[in-house]
Write an enzyme that holds these catalytic residues in place. Structure first.
Site, mmCIF file in Angstrom:
data_model
loop_
_atom_site.group_PDB
_atom_site.id
_atom_site.type_symbol
_atom_site.label_atom_id
_atom_site.label_comp_id
_atom_site.label_asym_id
_atom_site.label_seq_id
_atom_site.Cartn_x
_atom_site.Cartn_y
_atom_site.Cartn_z
ATOM 1 N N HIS A 1 -9.593 -0.044 2.579
ATOM 2 C CA HIS A 1 -10.438 0.160 3.356
ATOM 3 C C HIS A 1 -11.505 -0.525 3.695
ATOM 4 C CE1 HIS A 1 -7.341 3.466 3.835
ATOM 5 N NE2 HIS A 1 -7.415 3.733 2.772
ATOM 6 N N ASP B 1 -4.272 -3.001 -3.402
ATOM 7 C CA ASP B 1 -6.096 -2.072 -3.398
ATOM 8 C C ASP B 1 -5.654 -0.725 -4.661
ATOM 9 O OD1 ASP B 1 -4.547 0.090 -2.179
ATOM 10 O OD2 ASP B 1 -5.370 -0.042 -0.616
ATOM 11 N N ASP C 1 0.591 -1.213 -0.377
ATOM 12 C CA ASP C 1 -0.295 -0.072 -0.203
ATOM 13 C C ASP C 1 0.712 1.436 -0.242
ATOM 14 O OD1 ASP C 1 -2.519 1.038 -0.578
ATOM 15 O OD2 ASP C 1 -2.701 1.618 2.181
ATOM 16 N N GLY C 2 0.274 2.011 -0.339
ATOM 17 C CA GLY C 2 1.116 3.439 -0.449
ATOM 18 C C GLY C 2 0.157 4.290 0.223
ATOM 19 N N GLU D 1 2.238 4.191 -4.525
ATOM 20 C CA GLU D 1 1.851 2.376 -4.508
ATOM 21 C C GLU D 1 3.000 1.866 -5.171
ATOM 22 O OE1 GLU D 1 -1.180 1.281 -3.446
ATOM 23 O OE2 GLU D 1 -2.592 2.586 -3.386
ATOM 24 N N ASP E 1 -1.865 -0.332 5.424
ATOM 25 C CA ASP E 1 -2.133 1.413 5.046
ATOM 26 C C ASP E 1 -1.527 1.979 6.534
ATOM 27 O OD1 ASP E 1 -3.889 3.002 4.350
ATOM 28 O OD2 ASP E 1 -4.862 2.962 6.039
#
Length: 151
Positions: free
Chosen positions: A127, A73, A13-14, A51, A137
């Protein structure tokens, strides 16, 4: 390419505080139940760059060719690497609207990195309660906070 002997799961994740703004990236690498967390900070960047960076740094951390099951994501990342990149290569890194591809240097590096591995790309909704995605995250956001304090 030879058949990879090891299967590694990677979750990435970024995050960005503002877009552009201070950014962080994070990844969890899992092999045979053993996990390694990676994360980093950039003082001024975008979410999409973070990302990409999360995946790049994860793949660079692998010491040998692997079968990688990768979770992100980011639709931008997954679609970029599985649907758009071949067109970009054919069109000299131009989009279908004849604009230069954004983040080209990261896409080029990612294209080089994926040649070493067999990768199964999976998109997970952000999320949504996916445990590893939520953890990445948090790690990415913590990297931003650490970077700001140490900046």
């Amino acid at each position: 390419m030879s058949i990879p002997r090891k299967t590694v799961e990677i979750f990435t994740d970024g995050a960005c505080s503002g877009n552009p703004g201070p950014g962080g990236w994070a990844a969890i690498l899992r092999y045979k139940g053993v996990e390694k967390e990676l994360c980093g900070f950039c003082p001024r960047t975008t979410s999409n760059r973070m990302e990409l960076k999360a995946v790049l740094e994860s793949l660079k951390a692998l010491k040998e060719p692997c079968h990688v099951i990768l979770y992100t994501d980011s639709r931008y990342l997954k679609d970029g690497i599985t649907r758009w990149i071949q067109k970009w290569l054919r069109n000299g890194w131009m989009t279908t609207s004849k604009e230069p591809v954004k983040n080209r240097e990261l896409w080029e590096e990612l294209h080089r990195q994926i040649q070493r591995h067999r990768i199964d790309w999976h998109w997970v909704p952000g999320h949504s309660g996916h445990p590893e995605n939520e953890r990445c995250d948090r790690l990415a956001k913590e990297a931003i906070q650490r970077g700001r304090r140490n900046g």
